[in-house]
Design a protein around this motif. Sequence first.
Motif, PDB file in Angstrom:
ATOM      1  N   UNK A  54       0.827  -1.198   0.000  1.00 46.06           N
ATOM      2  CA  UNK A  54       0.000   0.000   0.000  1.00 46.06           C
ATOM      3  C   UNK A  54       0.866   1.254   0.000  1.00 46.06           C
ATOM      4  N   UNK A  55       0.353   2.295  -0.617  1.00 46.24           N
ATOM      5  CA  UNK A  55       1.033   3.593  -0.611  1.00 46.24           C
ATOM      6  C   UNK A  55       0.646   4.413   0.621  1.00 46.24           C
ATOM      7  N   UNK A  56      -0.299   3.899   1.395  1.00 48.94           N
ATOM      8  CA  UNK A  56      -0.738   4.572   2.623  1.00 48.94           C
ATOM      9  C   UNK A  56       0.140   4.082   3.775  1.00 48.94           C
ATOM     10  N   UNK A  57       0.949   4.956   4.360  1.00 53.37           N
ATOM     11  CA  UNK A  57       1.842   4.523   5.442  1.00 53.37           C
ATOM     12  C   UNK A  57       1.103   3.888   6.618  1.00 53.37           C
ATOM     13  N   UNK A  58      -0.080   4.369   6.937  1.00 55.16           N
ATOM     14  CA  UNK A  58      -0.834   3.797   8.065  1.00 55.16           C
ATOM     15  C   UNK A  58      -1.175   2.338   7.793  1.00 55.16           C
ATOM     16  N   UNK A  59      -1.555   2.037   6.570  1.00 58.35           N
ATOM     17  CA  UNK A  59      -1.887   0.653   6.198  1.00 58.35           C
ATOM     18  C   UNK A  59      -0.628  -0.203   6.259  1.00 58.35           C
ATOM     19  N   UNK A  60       0.455   0.301   5.699  1.00 56.04           N
ATOM     20  CA  UNK A  60       1.716  -0.443   5.717  1.00 56.04           C
ATOM     21  C   UNK A  60       2.230  -0.692   7.120  1.00 56.04           C
ATOM     22  N   UNK A  88       0.475  -0.849   9.918  1.00 51.43           N
ATOM     23  CA  UNK A  88      -0.358  -1.854  10.588  1.00 51.43           C
ATOM     24  C   UNK A  88       0.038  -3.258  10.131  1.00 51.43           C
ATOM     25  N   UNK A  89       0.359  -3.395   8.848  1.00 49.72           N
ATOM     26  CA  UNK A  89       0.796  -4.699   8.325  1.00 49.72           C
ATOM     27  C   UNK A  89       2.121  -5.116   8.955  1.00 49.72           C
ATOM     28  N   UNK A  90       3.029  -4.170   9.129  1.00 47.71           N
ATOM     29  CA  UNK A  90       4.311  -4.465   9.782  1.00 47.71           C
ATOM     30  C   UNK A  90       4.068  -4.940  11.213  1.00 47.71           C
ATOM     31  N   UNK A  91       3.166  -4.276  11.920  1.00 44.75           N
ATOM     32  CA  UNK A  91       2.826  -4.704  13.279  1.00 44.75           C
ATOM     33  C   UNK A  91       2.282  -6.123  13.309  1.00 44.75           C
ATOM     34  N   UNK A  92       1.429  -6.444  12.330  1.00 42.17           N
ATOM     35  CA  UNK A  92       0.879  -7.797  12.250  1.00 42.17           C
ATOM     36  C   UNK A  92       1.986  -8.811  11.987  1.00 42.17           C
ATOM     37  N   UNK A  93       2.950  -8.457  11.148  1.00 45.90           N
ATOM     38  CA  UNK A  93       4.086  -9.351  10.886  1.00 45.90           C
ATOM     39  C   UNK A  93       4.919  -9.575  12.139  1.00 45.90           C
TER      40      UNK A  93
END
Length: 67
Positions: free
Chosen positions: A12-18, A20-25
């Motif tokens: 995603x180009x949206x840092x907030x989405x990215x 959150x994905x990093x946190x999930x990882x």
Amino acid sequence: METRDISERLRSHDPAVGLRAVGALHRLAEQVEAASVARAREQGWSWEQIGDALGVSRQSAHTKHGK
């Protein structure tokens, strides 16, 4: 969040989405690590062997995962 969702969100180009994905990882990696360490201990692995496999010291592995 499932693996496919995480993969899509990381692009995603949206840092907030990215982020959150990093946190999930990070959470997934912690769960996999804890389960793998528990299996290793059940199979008689030493803290030194576990630390070596994780790329950390024996003391660090024990501090994090010892009971």
